[in-house]
Design an enzyme around this catalytic site. Structure first.
Site, PDB file in Angstrom:
ATOM      1  N   ARG A 142     -14.099   2.967  -3.607  1.00  0.00           N
ATOM      2  CA  ARG A 142     -13.968   1.651  -4.225  1.00  0.00           C
ATOM      3  C   ARG A 142     -14.220   0.580  -3.171  1.00  0.00           C
ATOM      4  O   ARG A 142     -13.632   0.618  -2.098  1.00  0.00           O
ATOM      5  CB  ARG A 142     -12.555   1.527  -4.789  1.00  0.00           C
ATOM      6  CG  ARG A 142     -12.271   0.215  -5.429  1.00  0.00           C
ATOM      7  CD  ARG A 142     -11.054   0.338  -6.295  1.00  0.00           C
ATOM      8  NE  ARG A 142      -9.829   0.111  -5.578  1.00  0.00           N
ATOM      9  CZ  ARG A 142      -8.762  -0.450  -6.126  1.00  0.00           C
ATOM     10  NH1 ARG A 142      -8.804  -0.826  -7.386  1.00  0.00           N
ATOM     11  NH2 ARG A 142      -7.675  -0.632  -5.458  1.00  0.00           N
ATOM     12  N   THR A 153     -14.756  -6.019  -4.138  1.00  0.00           N
ATOM     13  CA  THR A 153     -15.222  -6.211  -5.520  1.00  0.00           C
ATOM     14  C   THR A 153     -14.518  -5.273  -6.497  1.00  0.00           C
ATOM     15  O   THR A 153     -14.613  -5.473  -7.704  1.00  0.00           O
ATOM     16  CB  THR A 153     -16.734  -5.927  -5.612  1.00  0.00           C
ATOM     17  OG1 THR A 153     -16.939  -4.550  -5.242  1.00  0.00           O
ATOM     18  CG2 THR A 153     -17.541  -6.821  -4.680  1.00  0.00           C
ATOM     19  N   ASP A 157      -1.231   3.136  -2.753  1.00  0.00           N
ATOM     20  CA  ASP A 157      -2.496   3.841  -2.537  1.00  0.00           C
ATOM     21  C   ASP A 157      -2.221   5.344  -2.485  1.00  0.00           C
ATOM     22  O   ASP A 157      -1.633   5.844  -1.521  1.00  0.00           O
ATOM     23  CB  ASP A 157      -3.156   3.364  -1.236  1.00  0.00           C
ATOM     24  CG  ASP A 157      -4.565   3.928  -1.090  1.00  0.00           C
ATOM     25  OD1 ASP A 157      -4.714   5.171  -1.133  1.00  0.00           O
ATOM     26  OD2 ASP A 157      -5.507   3.138  -0.963  1.00  0.00           O
ATOM     27  N   ASP A 177      -3.656   7.245   0.635  1.00  0.00           N
ATOM     28  CA  ASP A 177      -2.916   6.950   1.868  1.00  0.00           C
ATOM     29  C   ASP A 177      -1.564   7.639   1.865  1.00  0.00           C
ATOM     30  O   ASP A 177      -1.125   8.188   2.873  1.00  0.00           O
ATOM     31  CB  ASP A 177      -2.704   5.441   2.022  1.00  0.00           C
ATOM     32  CG  ASP A 177      -3.963   4.721   2.480  1.00  0.00           C
ATOM     33  OD1 ASP A 177      -4.970   5.421   2.759  1.00  0.00           O
ATOM     34  OD2 ASP A 177      -3.947   3.487   2.544  1.00  0.00           O
TER      35      ASP A 177
HETATM   36  N1  URA Z   1      -6.035   3.549  -6.281  1.00  0.00           N
HETATM   37  C1  URA Z   1      -4.784   3.809  -5.829  1.00  0.00           C
HETATM   38  O1  URA Z   1      -4.570   4.680  -4.992  1.00  0.00           O
HETATM   39  N2  URA Z   1      -3.771   3.073  -6.334  1.00  0.00           N
HETATM   40  C2  URA Z   1      -3.951   2.100  -7.243  1.00  0.00           C
HETATM   41  O2  URA Z   1      -2.991   1.474  -7.653  1.00  0.00           O
HETATM   42  C3  URA Z   1      -5.261   1.855  -7.687  1.00  0.00           C
HETATM   43  C4  URA Z   1      -6.300   2.591  -7.196  1.00  0.00           C
END
Ligand code: URA
Length: 207
Positions: free
Chosen positions: A103, A107, A199, A202
């Site tokens: 991602r 954007t 995330d 992470d």
């Molecule tokens: N990706 C993630 O890891 N967490 C989110 O909230 C959105 C996309």
């Protein structure tokens, strides 16, 4: 269009609460995510066809079963890898394909950078794995690539989803059922799911 299946099994909800908690260590995050992925996968595979086999028990012959079609799991790199450890012990014969979609953090648009897809996709039951269905950009792009490569039966498994991502999937791929443990409120200005869990990659990898 298919309605998303929200897996409300009490154990799923307990593991989900654990991975949402900000104080959960990577070690515990992995452990709970493995359990949750397994529960979601069991639900998502509950309609798979089996073919009868003959089994000799120590006492007699009886009827057994084996999956009628090959099974392919496709984690979306990187966070989707976090769902594999819970799933693969159930289906050790499954093929694992990969799609890499990153991602763009500015954007929030998907950037496809890698794909390794098997020739068996057209005959297979394909399980697309991504813990977070946020904007839906990555899942929609991955599903597009899978269909282009011949996949005809795709199921999306995501741990946490939101109305925006579900709407994108329903609009772009109305044929693909979605299994999720939660439909959260929506996205924040950085396209993170709220309340979500942060995330997922992470937290799983400890980065
Ligand atoms: N990706 C993630 O890891 N967490 C989110 O909230 C959105 C996309």
């Amino acid at each position: 269009m298919q309605q998303p299946v929200v897996v409300q099994h009490p154990l799923a909800q307990c593991h989900l609460a654990a991975i949402r908690a900000v104080g959960t260590s990577s070690h515990d995050f992995r452990r709970h995510l493995n359990h949750l992925a397994r529960i979601l996968f069991i639900q998502a595979t509950s309609g798979l066809p089996v073919q009868p086999t003959q089994v000799q028990t120590p006492l007699a012959q009886t009827q057994g079963a084996q999956l009628a079609r090959p099974l392919v799991c496709v984690p979306i790199l990187r966070a989707g890898l976090g769902l594999l450890d819970g799933i693969l012990p159930l289906v050790p014969e499954a093929v694992v394909a990969h799609v890499g979609i990153k991602r763009n953090e500015e954007t929030a648009l998907p950037h496809a950078y890698y794909a390794n897809l098997p020739a068996s996709l057209p005959e297979a039951d394909v399980f697309l794995l991504d813990p977070m269905l946020a904007t839906g950009g990555s899942a929609c792009e991955a599903a597009r690539q899978l269909k282009e490569a011949g996949a005809a039966r795709i199921t999306l498994i995501c741990v946490v989803s939101c109305p925006e991502g579900l709407a994108a999937m329903a609009r772009t791929h109305p044929d693909i059922p979605v299994f999720t443990a939660a439909i959260d409120d929506g996205l924040n200005e950085r396209s993170y799911i709220v309340p979500g869990l942060g995330d997922a990659g992470d937290r799983y990898f400890g980065t």
